[in-house]
Design a protein around this motif. Structure first.
Motif, mmCIF file in Angstrom:
data_model
loop_
_atom_site.group_PDB
_atom_site.id
_atom_site.type_symbol
_atom_site.label_atom_id
_atom_site.label_comp_id
_atom_site.label_asym_id
_atom_site.label_seq_id
_atom_site.Cartn_x
_atom_site.Cartn_y
_atom_site.Cartn_z
ATOM 1 N N VAL A 1 0.845 -1.198 0.000
ATOM 2 C CA VAL A 1 0.000 0.000 0.000
ATOM 3 C C VAL A 1 0.874 1.239 0.000
ATOM 4 C CG1 VAL A 1 -1.692 1.314 1.335
ATOM 5 C CG2 VAL A 1 -1.918 -1.161 1.151
ATOM 6 N N VAL A 2 1.872 1.253 0.874
ATOM 7 C CA VAL A 2 2.864 2.318 0.890
ATOM 8 C C VAL A 2 4.091 1.780 0.172
ATOM 9 C CG1 VAL A 2 4.219 3.882 2.311
ATOM 10 C CG2 VAL A 2 1.991 3.071 3.128
ATOM 11 N N ILE B 1 -6.562 4.000 5.054
ATOM 12 C CA ILE B 1 -5.154 4.245 4.755
ATOM 13 C C ILE B 1 -4.857 3.927 3.296
ATOM 14 C CG2 ILE B 1 -2.793 3.503 5.272
ATOM 15 C CD1 ILE B 1 -3.782 2.993 8.157
ATOM 16 N N LYS B 2 -5.425 2.843 2.799
ATOM 17 C CA LYS B 2 -5.213 2.466 1.405
ATOM 18 C C LYS B 2 -5.674 3.563 0.454
ATOM 19 C CE LYS B 2 -7.096 -0.623 -2.114
ATOM 20 N NZ LYS B 2 -8.074 -1.697 -2.387
ATOM 21 N N ILE B 3 -6.812 4.153 0.739
ATOM 22 C CA ILE B 3 -7.362 5.200 -0.128
ATOM 23 C C ILE B 3 -6.415 6.390 -0.196
ATOM 24 C CG2 ILE B 3 -9.227 6.889 -0.337
ATOM 25 C CD1 ILE B 3 -11.074 4.763 0.928
ATOM 26 N N HIS B 4 -5.745 6.684 0.908
ATOM 27 C CA HIS B 4 -4.901 7.873 0.978
ATOM 28 C C HIS B 4 -3.428 7.578 0.754
ATOM 29 C CE1 HIS B 4 -8.063 10.603 2.376
ATOM 30 N NE2 HIS B 4 -8.519 9.586 3.093
ATOM 31 N N ALA B 5 -3.095 6.354 0.339
ATOM 32 C CA ALA B 5 -1.692 6.008 0.130
ATOM 33 C C ALA B 5 -1.073 6.918 -0.912
ATOM 34 C CB ALA B 5 -1.567 4.557 -0.318
ATOM 35 N N PRO B 6 0.144 7.416 -0.668
ATOM 36 C CA PRO B 6 0.765 8.359 -1.596
ATOM 37 C C PRO B 6 1.165 7.701 -2.906
ATOM 38 C CG PRO B 6 2.327 7.688 0.084
ATOM 39 C CD PRO B 6 1.004 7.099 0.478
ATOM 40 N N LEU B 7 1.288 8.515 -3.939
ATOM 41 C CA LEU B 7 1.760 8.026 -5.219
ATOM 42 C C LEU B 7 3.230 7.631 -5.127
ATOM 43 C CD1 LEU B 7 0.193 10.702 -7.595
ATOM 44 C CD2 LEU B 7 -0.618 8.369 -7.214
#
Length: 460
Positions: A112-113, A325-331
């Motif tokens: 995810v990250v 957290i998955k939805i907001h994981a950085p690019l």
């Protein structure tokens, strides 16, 4: 033949991953009981993936479909999930592509990250668990050991190895807008397992000083002493959980450790205590809001989930779980990621090349045996004719080495092109040499030319 069945945050819901994770320790032994062709299994289970790496004794060119279906049925039986649903969810990787996939997973490129550091340790522990269960094989050992080497190379040679790449730190990044001053925040850490130390370190990096720990399994005191914080006793858990500003859960238990009933009971008990000492005018008045900010933040890093979804029904409580957290994981940071993927691809090719060379080991051993049997016979004949000073023997041994050099070089070249059969056919046509694989394995190890051979499949 190597096979990987994979379900992750990319193709499966967290409900399914939660069920798979809860039963992961029983999965590998159950898989091996499903089909005679299954030689080994290593299962990786993390907060965002479940993967089964399988070693099949399958003839070259044969279909692994039947064996894979049996493995999926075994996983479904252990997890209580429908096999048909799993078949439509699981990704399928086989042959030389398996190494590339695992190396990428171990390096954090599929997380995810992207680049998170916990996964490398989880991959190592998966192999250790397979060793304990007796479900690994030499080929799976080789695969997982190379994966660990690749993950270390990615960490050391790219920016993905930098500080702060983890689910824990991403969760706390997302919490920054809810917690105005970490130095004033009261924090409860629930769990002493694999994420607890990382969670505590990340909290301290943000300035948190008032951190206490509770363990459902009774290990809080030991963890607290080792990390210089206070432990929360079982009878204090409800009140503490209801009155802190932030709860971070990271246990491996298979049930909810924080739910609506717990927080309500804790608030009620706290309110009664405040009323008893005169801090509130009467019993029944709601407990005070947490000290910093208006809301209480609950961060759930557990899989299976540690926190029941119903906690958000309580006024003032906000839940941050893995799905959020998955939805907001950085690019991905493209430069570092590209460099990491280049390392993964190079190492995967090298793994495949060495595997292809190992498939030739029986034929290589057979050729060397053929040549050295002739050599030994000629040396014995020379000795019987008076070769007392050993010059004839030395010359014969030198000639044998020279003659073998080019066939050995060509064997590696053809193996790396996936054309081992041409070398094997040529060996039989010219020298009449064929190899019995079972007999040649020991001989291959003894010569030191090649590693013990493993079974592999060409990617298609």
């Amino acid at each position: 033949m190597l096979i990987c069945l994979t379900a992750s945050h990319k193709n499966a819901g967290f409900d399914m991953l939660e069920r798979l994770s809860a039963s992961s320790n029983q999965a590998a032994p159950r898989i091996l009981n499903g089909h005679d062709a299954l030689q080994g299994a290593v299962v990786i289970s993390t907060c965002n993936r479940f993967e089964a790496y399988l070693d099949l004794a399958a003839p070259e060119g044969s279909s692994p479909v039947e064996v894979v279906h049996e493995a999926v049925r075994a996983v479904g039986a252990v997890a209580g999930l429908d096999a048909a649903e799993l078949r439509t969810t699981f990704g399928f990787v086989h042959g030389n592509a398996v190494a590339g996939h695992l190396f990428s997973v171990a390096s954090g490129l599929e997380s995810v990250v992207v680049g998170e550091g916990e996964i490398a340790g989880q991959v190592r522990r998966s192999l250790e668990q397979a060793r304990t269960d007796g479900t690994t094989t030499p080929e799976l050992e080789r695969l997982f050991q190379r994966a660990s080497q690749t993950s270390r190379r990615v960490k050391n040679e790219t920016e993905l190895g930098g500080e702060g790449r983890s689910l824990v730190r991403l969760a706390l990044d997302l919490a920054e807008s809810r917690v105005t001053d970490w130095a004033q925040a009261r924090v409860l850490l629930v769990g002493t397992g694999r994420f607890a130390g990382a969670s505590l370190a990340a909290l301290r990096d943000r300035g948190a000083t008032d951190v206490r720990v509770y363990s459902p399994s009774g290990r809080a005191e030991k963890f607290a002493v080792g990390h210089g914080i206070d432990a929360v006793a079982h009878d204090e858990f409800a009140v503490t959980a209801a009155t802190v500003d932030v709860i971070v859960t990271c246990t491996t238990v298979e049930h909810h450790v924080v739910d609506l009933a717990l927080l309500e009971a804790g608030r009620d008990e706290h309110a009664r205590e405040l009323a008893r000492i005169g801090a509130l005018p009467s019993i029944g008045r709601p407990a005070e809001a947490p000290a910093t900010g208006i809301r209480q933040l609950v961060i759930d890093l557990g899989l299976p989930r540690n926190v029941a979804p119903d906690v958000v029904e309580l006024p003032g409580v906000e839940l941050l779980d893995l799905e959020t957290i998955k939805i907001h994981a950085p690019l991905e940071e493209l430069g570092a990621t590209d460099a990491a993927r280049a390392i993964v691809m190079r190492d995967a090719r090298a793994f495949g090349d060495s595997g292809e060379e190992q498939r030739l080991a029986p034929a290589v051993v057979a050729l060397r045996k053929h040549v050295f049997d002739i050599l030994d016979a000629e040396i014995e004949r020379a000795a019987s004719r008076g070769d007392d000073d050993g010059r004839t023997e030395a010359a014969l041994r030198h000639m044998a080495g020279v003659l073998l050099h080019t066939p050995m070089v060509r064997s590696r070249e053809l193996a790396r092109k996936g054309d081992q059969q041409s070398w094997i056919d040529g060996l039989e046509a010219i020298f009449g040499v064929t190899a019995a694989p079972d007999e040649a394995v020991a001989g291959g190890a003894a010569t030191g030319d090649l590693d013990a051979p493993g079974r592999r499949a060409d990617a298609s």
